[in-house]
Write a protein that holds these residues in place. Structure first.
Motif, PDB file in Angstrom:
ATOM      1  N   LEU A  77       0.833  -1.202   0.000  1.00  0.00           N
ATOM      2  CA  LEU A  77       0.000   0.000   0.000  1.00  0.00           C
ATOM      3  C   LEU A  77       0.872   1.257   0.000  1.00  0.00           C
ATOM      4  O   LEU A  77       0.591   2.225  -0.704  1.00  0.00           O
ATOM      5  CB  LEU A  77      -0.929  -0.015   1.219  1.00  0.00           C
ATOM      6  CG  LEU A  77      -2.017   1.058   1.283  1.00  0.00           C
ATOM      7  CD1 LEU A  77      -2.976   0.890   0.110  1.00  0.00           C
ATOM      8  CD2 LEU A  77      -2.764   0.988   2.599  1.00  0.00           C
ATOM      9  N   LEU A  78       1.948   1.250   0.785  1.00  0.00           N
ATOM     10  CA  LEU A  78       2.881   2.380   0.794  1.00  0.00           C
ATOM     11  C   LEU A  78       3.530   2.561  -0.576  1.00  0.00           C
ATOM     12  O   LEU A  78       3.720   3.693  -1.041  1.00  0.00           O
ATOM     13  CB  LEU A  78       3.951   2.165   1.865  1.00  0.00           C
ATOM     14  CG  LEU A  78       3.485   2.231   3.316  1.00  0.00           C
ATOM     15  CD1 LEU A  78       4.640   1.901   4.264  1.00  0.00           C
ATOM     16  CD2 LEU A  78       2.932   3.619   3.640  1.00  0.00           C
ATOM     17  N   ARG A  79       3.836   1.455  -1.225  1.00  0.00           N
ATOM     18  CA  ARG A  79       4.422   1.549  -2.566  1.00  0.00           C
ATOM     19  C   ARG A  79       3.446   2.193  -3.548  1.00  0.00           C
ATOM     20  O   ARG A  79       3.838   2.990  -4.409  1.00  0.00           O
ATOM     21  CB  ARG A  79       4.818   0.151  -3.053  1.00  0.00           C
ATOM     22  CG  ARG A  79       5.994  -0.455  -2.291  1.00  0.00           C
ATOM     23  CD  ARG A  79       6.414  -1.776  -2.927  1.00  0.00           C
ATOM     24  NE  ARG A  79       7.586  -2.320  -2.277  1.00  0.00           N
ATOM     25  CZ  ARG A  79       7.555  -3.223  -1.304  1.00  0.00           C
ATOM     26  NH1 ARG A  79       6.393  -3.687  -0.874  1.00  0.00           N
ATOM     27  NH2 ARG A  79       8.674  -3.661  -0.766  1.00  0.00           N
ATOM     28  N   GLN A  80       2.163   1.867  -3.431  1.00  0.00           N
ATOM     29  CA  GLN A  80       1.167   2.476  -4.309  1.00  0.00           C
ATOM     30  C   GLN A  80       1.072   3.976  -4.060  1.00  0.00           C
ATOM     31  O   GLN A  80       0.957   4.776  -5.009  1.00  0.00           O
ATOM     32  CB  GLN A  80      -0.194   1.812  -4.085  1.00  0.00           C
ATOM     33  CG  GLN A  80      -0.255   0.362  -4.537  1.00  0.00           C
ATOM     34  CD  GLN A  80      -1.610  -0.261  -4.260  1.00  0.00           C
ATOM     35  OE1 GLN A  80      -2.573   0.415  -3.916  1.00  0.00           O
ATOM     36  NE2 GLN A  80      -1.699  -1.572  -4.398  1.00  0.00           N
ATOM     37  N   PHE A  81       1.132   4.401  -2.781  1.00  0.00           N
ATOM     38  CA  PHE A  81       1.086   5.818  -2.457  1.00  0.00           C
ATOM     39  C   PHE A  81       2.310   6.543  -3.026  1.00  0.00           C
ATOM     40  O   PHE A  81       2.199   7.677  -3.519  1.00  0.00           O
ATOM     41  CB  PHE A  81       1.024   6.014  -0.938  1.00  0.00           C
ATOM     42  CG  PHE A  81      -0.336   5.733  -0.358  1.00  0.00           C
ATOM     43  CD1 PHE A  81      -1.481   5.998  -1.089  1.00  0.00           C
ATOM     44  CD2 PHE A  81      -0.471   5.214   0.912  1.00  0.00           C
ATOM     45  CE1 PHE A  81      -2.745   5.736  -0.559  1.00  0.00           C
ATOM     46  CE2 PHE A  81      -1.716   4.955   1.451  1.00  0.00           C
ATOM     47  CZ  PHE A  81      -2.865   5.224   0.713  1.00  0.00           C
ATOM     48  N   VAL A  82       3.476   5.906  -2.947  1.00  0.00           N
ATOM     49  CA  VAL A  82       4.693   6.525  -3.485  1.00  0.00           C
ATOM     50  C   VAL A  82       4.567   6.709  -4.994  1.00  0.00           C
ATOM     51  O   VAL A  82       4.888   7.775  -5.540  1.00  0.00           O
ATOM     52  CB  VAL A  82       5.924   5.667  -3.132  1.00  0.00           C
ATOM     53  CG1 VAL A  82       7.157   6.142  -3.901  1.00  0.00           C
ATOM     54  CG2 VAL A  82       6.200   5.723  -1.634  1.00  0.00           C
ATOM     55  N   ARG A  83       4.099   5.675  -5.690  1.00  0.00           N
ATOM     56  CA  ARG A  83       3.926   5.788  -7.139  1.00  0.00           C
ATOM     57  C   ARG A  83       2.948   6.902  -7.487  1.00  0.00           C
ATOM     58  O   ARG A  83       3.205   7.721  -8.394  1.00  0.00           O
ATOM     59  CB  ARG A  83       3.454   4.453  -7.714  1.00  0.00           C
ATOM     60  CG  ARG A  83       4.547   3.395  -7.812  1.00  0.00           C
ATOM     61  CD  ARG A  83       4.085   2.221  -8.650  1.00  0.00           C
ATOM     62  NE  ARG A  83       3.084   1.432  -7.946  1.00  0.00           N
ATOM     63  CZ  ARG A  83       3.359   0.336  -7.229  1.00  0.00           C
ATOM     64  NH1 ARG A  83       4.603  -0.098  -7.148  1.00  0.00           N
ATOM     65  NH2 ARG A  83       2.389  -0.326  -6.621  1.00  0.00           N
ATOM     66  N   LEU A  84       1.815   6.964  -6.782  1.00  0.00           N
ATOM     67  CA  LEU A  84       0.816   7.983  -7.059  1.00  0.00           C
ATOM     68  C   LEU A  84       1.353   9.380  -6.762  1.00  0.00           C
ATOM     69  O   LEU A  84       1.111  10.329  -7.531  1.00  0.00           O
ATOM     70  CB  LEU A  84      -0.446   7.710  -6.229  1.00  0.00           C
ATOM     71  CG  LEU A  84      -1.608   8.683  -6.409  1.00  0.00           C
ATOM     72  CD1 LEU A  84      -2.089   8.672  -7.858  1.00  0.00           C
ATOM     73  CD2 LEU A  84      -2.758   8.339  -5.467  1.00  0.00           C
ATOM     74  N   ALA A  85       2.109   9.529  -5.665  1.00  0.00           N
ATOM     75  CA  ALA A  85       2.659  10.835  -5.311  1.00  0.00           C
ATOM     76  C   ALA A  85       3.634  11.332  -6.367  1.00  0.00           C
ATOM     77  O   ALA A  85       3.613  12.511  -6.751  1.00  0.00           O
ATOM     78  CB  ALA A  85       3.349  10.746  -3.943  1.00  0.00           C
TER      79      ALA A  85
END
Length: 241
Positions: A77-85
């Protein structure tokens, strides 16, 4: 009031050449404008792709996401947030290079309205997704734990964004929606290694005390049995025979 008749003096130009010429002039002007702006547009696209690529490369790294996350699901989930950011950051910088930052407000507003409509349409999916995040933080079970969720027993195989996957004792895969898991009654048989097991056996009524002694003696020889509390046996009922 008082008008008796109207004489129409409007003449419509039917010449194909004169009708097409203004459209061709506008198309030529816009093409020249686009070609003159092509380098800056290309630069904006390159900057956006580079920033997005950096975000994807950071998200693929094991450290620090696996170190700071309580489990694999939160790490993903943190990886998805990093990609989106990084994608949003690249978009903002690219629009700033193009001088079209005002367009960002329009995009955000349209995305908000679209997100609200989609949220109502996929309410159950959003509920399961939020439940998966809460389950990951609260951690009522871990992968491999043997649990009972509303009558469904099995070992936890995975926690996805939509469902919790159990493997039953028969080897079947059971997918339970995360919202059901979060709101349901969960019995974790693995979390506490010390557990009481209760069972009944029928014996002859000739010497009940001796039967209890033999049972406790045999049970006491099991390697996994705890010494404290010690096993106990008692007579629960007397049958017909």
């Amino acid at each position: 009031d008082g008008v008796a008749s109207v004489k129409n003096s409007i003449e419509v130009e039917t010449s194909v050449e004169k009708r097409i010429a203004p459209a061709l002039e506008r198309f030529t002007a816009r093409t020249k404008q686009f070609l003159s702006a092509a380098p800056i547009i290309g630069l904006g696209i390159v900057v956006f792709l580079l920033i997005a690529l950096v975000g994807f490369l950071l998200a693929r790294m094991k450290y620090p996401w696996d170190a700071i996350a309580p489990n694999l699901f939160i790490a993903n989930l943190l990886r998805q947030f990093v990609r989106l950011a990084f994608i949003l950051l690249g978009l903002v910088i690219a629009l700033d290079i193009l001088g079209a930052t005002a367009l960002l407000g329009t995009i955000v507003g349209a995305a908000g309205i679209l997100g609200l409509a989609i949220g109502f349409a996929v309410r159950d999916t959003v509920e399961n997704y939020i439940a998966s995040i809460l389950l990951s933080f609260r951690q009522p079970f871990r992968p491999g734990d043997f649990v009972d969720v509303d009558g469904q027993e099995g070992s936890v195989m995975a926690l996805t964004s939509r469902a919790t996957v159990l493997i039953t004792a028969d080897g079947n895969h059971v997918r339970i929606p995360n919202s059901t898991v979060f709101k349901g009654i969960i019995t974790n048989y693995t979390l506490n290694p010390e557990r009481r097991i209760h069972f009944e056996i029928g014996v002859e009524t000739e010497d009940l005390q001796r039967a209890i002694e033999i049972g406790l003696e045999d049970i006491g020889g099991l390697s996994f049995l705890l010494k404290d509390p010690a096993p106990a046996g008692w007579i629960s009922e007397l049958g017909d025979s």
